[in-house]
Design a protein around this motif. Structure first.
Motif, PDB file in Angstrom:
ATOM      1  N   ARG A   1       0.804  -1.230   0.000  1.00 20.85           N
ATOM      2  CA  ARG A   1       0.000   0.000   0.000  1.00 20.85           C
ATOM      3  C   ARG A   1       0.829   1.268   0.000  1.00 20.85           C
ATOM      4  O   ARG A   1       0.300   2.342  -0.302  1.00 20.85           O
ATOM      5  CB  ARG A   1      -0.938   0.007   1.229  1.00 20.85           C
ATOM      6  CG  ARG A   1      -1.849  -1.202   1.321  1.00 20.85           C
ATOM      7  CD  ARG A   1      -2.846  -1.248   0.184  1.00 20.85           C
ATOM      8  NE  ARG A   1      -3.696  -2.441   0.244  1.00 20.85           N
ATOM      9  CZ  ARG A   1      -4.628  -2.731  -0.654  1.00 20.85           C
ATOM     10  NH1 ARG A   1      -4.839  -1.916  -1.675  1.00 20.85           N
ATOM     11  NH2 ARG A   1      -5.337  -3.830  -0.550  1.00 20.85           N
ATOM     12  N   THR A   2       2.078   1.198   0.344  1.00 18.07           N
ATOM     13  CA  THR A   2       2.919   2.380   0.455  1.00 18.07           C
ATOM     14  C   THR A   2       4.161   2.218  -0.422  1.00 18.07           C
ATOM     15  O   THR A   2       4.515   1.094  -0.788  1.00 18.07           O
ATOM     16  CB  THR A   2       3.367   2.610   1.903  1.00 18.07           C
ATOM     17  OG1 THR A   2       4.245   1.529   2.295  1.00 18.07           O
ATOM     18  CG2 THR A   2       2.164   2.651   2.844  1.00 18.07           C
ATOM     19  N   PRO A   3       4.838   3.320  -0.747  1.00 19.30           N
ATOM     20  CA  PRO A   3       6.085   3.187  -1.511  1.00 19.30           C
ATOM     21  C   PRO A   3       7.107   2.300  -0.823  1.00 19.30           C
ATOM     22  O   PRO A   3       7.804   1.528  -1.497  1.00 19.30           O
ATOM     23  CB  PRO A   3       6.570   4.634  -1.629  1.00 19.30           C
ATOM     24  CG  PRO A   3       5.307   5.450  -1.614  1.00 19.30           C
ATOM     25  CD  PRO A   3       4.422   4.747  -0.624  1.00 19.30           C
TER      26      PRO A   3
ATOM     27  N   GLU B   1       6.511  -0.270   1.159  1.00 17.03           N
ATOM     28  CA  GLU B   1       6.098  -1.658   0.966  1.00 17.03           C
ATOM     29  C   GLU B   1       6.331  -2.085  -0.484  1.00 17.03           C
ATOM     30  O   GLU B   1       6.728  -3.231  -0.748  1.00 17.03           O
ATOM     31  CB  GLU B   1       4.620  -1.816   1.333  1.00 17.03           C
ATOM     32  CG  GLU B   1       4.345  -1.653   2.827  1.00 17.03           C
ATOM     33  CD  GLU B   1       2.864  -1.709   3.140  1.00 17.03           C
ATOM     34  OE1 GLU B   1       2.038  -1.717   2.190  1.00 17.03           O
ATOM     35  OE2 GLU B   1       2.509  -1.740   4.327  1.00 17.03           O
TER      36      GLU B   1
ATOM     37  N   LEU C   1       4.139   2.542  -7.153  1.00 15.86           N
ATOM     38  CA  LEU C   1       4.752   2.562  -5.826  1.00 15.86           C
ATOM     39  C   LEU C   1       6.259   2.381  -5.911  1.00 15.86           C
ATOM     40  O   LEU C   1       7.012   3.018  -5.167  1.00 15.86           O
ATOM     41  CB  LEU C   1       4.153   1.450  -4.942  1.00 15.86           C
ATOM     42  CG  LEU C   1       2.693   1.595  -4.536  1.00 15.86           C
ATOM     43  CD1 LEU C   1       2.259   0.370  -3.721  1.00 15.86           C
ATOM     44  CD2 LEU C   1       2.478   2.876  -3.723  1.00 15.86           C
TER      45      LEU C   1
ATOM     46  N   ARG D   1      -0.150   0.877  -7.477  1.00 19.82           N
ATOM     47  CA  ARG D   1      -1.018   1.034  -6.312  1.00 19.82           C
ATOM     48  C   ARG D   1      -2.187   0.066  -6.343  1.00 19.82           C
ATOM     49  O   ARG D   1      -2.658  -0.383  -5.300  1.00 19.82           O
ATOM     50  CB  ARG D   1      -1.537   2.480  -6.227  1.00 19.82           C
ATOM     51  CG  ARG D   1      -0.445   3.499  -5.943  1.00 19.82           C
ATOM     52  CD  ARG D   1      -1.009   4.885  -5.694  1.00 19.82           C
ATOM     53  NE  ARG D   1       0.071   5.827  -5.431  1.00 19.82           N
ATOM     54  CZ  ARG D   1       0.642   6.001  -4.255  1.00 19.82           C
ATOM     55  NH1 ARG D   1       0.203   5.312  -3.212  1.00 19.82           N
ATOM     56  NH2 ARG D   1       1.622   6.871  -4.109  1.00 19.82           N
TER      57      ARG D   1
END
Length: 292
Positions: free
Chosen positions: A70-72, A74, A125, A155
């Motif tokens: 969900r995040t850059p 990750e 991401l 994403r």
């Protein structure tokens, strides 16, 4: 221009690109400093964003959206675990120079049909490209082969599907594409298989290209093969530009088996039966266990 792509039944259904296309055009993802060009994130916004991948018929989902990064941070961790080193392509394969793309770089095909580096779209991401060589055989029997692999995490799965759609469209109006000064591709033939099509039961979508690569320094034309696959928000690709005496089947084999192994890695990351964090490990530094 002649050689524009001819497509039938091209549609983005959820996260699956269902397509059957043939083309006589020039295309490549083999840029020393970045990955293949993709459409902008705004295209996903126009159609809505979604996580759950579509499936063919009654087949079980290939991925678990709950496991998507969900995040850059990750996304970078997933890319680090998936991106292979030279050993995946064969015992004799070595690192090229440069070995990896520059962080934050994204290749885009401009109006002059020349690849240029841009900022990555907002829907990406993380992404990374690595470059390798299969050395020429001793005695001059067969020339060196240039190999490239890219792993991108979007994403959403829909964003990954739009990347596939963009790849199919990017050659329109470009009969020939320049990779860098003195290097180009010609005579490419493309095909695309959504889940359930053409024997594809392993990934949401698979794209393949055969053609010829040319280089002012290496010579040519030589056989060229590129393949890209999506699994949820993950996009995996590999390419090979042959050398003197290398056959089309030989060049294609250098891509297909390693990419199949990358698909297995991706399934372990985001599949319904994905491994634990401990089994997947942590993001490896270049030169460590990521190089396999």
């Amino acid at each position: 221009m002649s050689g524009l792509r001819r497509c039938g039944g091209l549609a983005a259904a959820g996260s699956v690109l269902v397509a059957g296309c043939t083309a006589a055009h020039d295309k490549d993802n083999d840029n020393d400093d970045g990955a293949r060009a993709r459409p902008s994130a705004s295209r996903s916004a126009e159609t809505g964003r979604g996580d759950a991948p579509a499936t063919a018929g009654s087949q079980q989902p290939l991925t678990d959206p709950a496991r998507y990064p969900r995040t850059p941070a990750e996304g970078r961790a997933v890319v680090g675990r998936l991106i292979p080193g030279p050993a995946l392509f064969g015992a004799d394969v070595t690192r090229a120079v440069p070995y990896e793309s520059r962080p934050g770089s994204w290749a885009d095909l401009d109006e002059e049909c020349v690849w240029q580096l841009r900022e990555p779209p907002e829907d990406v991401l993380a992404t990374r490209t690595r470059y390798f060589w299969l050395p020429a055989e001793k005695g001059g029997g067969k020339g060196a082969v240039r190999l490239t692999t890219t792993v991108t995490v979007h994403r959403t799965a829909l964003d990954a599907a739009w990347e596939q759609a963009g790849m199919l469209e990017e050659a329109l109006g470009c009969e020939e594409q320049v990779l860098r000064p003195g290097e180009r591709l010609t005579n490419l033939f493309s095909s695309a298989f959504g889940l359930g099509e053409g024997g594809n039961v392993d990934v949401d979508d698979s794209l393949l290209e055969n053609g010829l690569c040319h280089s002012e320094t290496r010579g040519g034309p030589y056989p060229y093969f590129w393949q890209q696959a999506t699994l949820g928000p993950v996009v995996l690709s590999a390419s090979a530009c042959g050398g003197r005496g290398r056959t089309k089947d030989e060049v294609q084999g250098l891509v297909q088996e390693p990419l199949a192994q990358l698909m297995v890695r991706a399934e372990r990351e985001i599949g319904p039966e994905a491994g634990t964090d401990e089994e997947r490990g942590t993001e490896p530094e270049p030169g460590t266990k990521g190089d396999s």
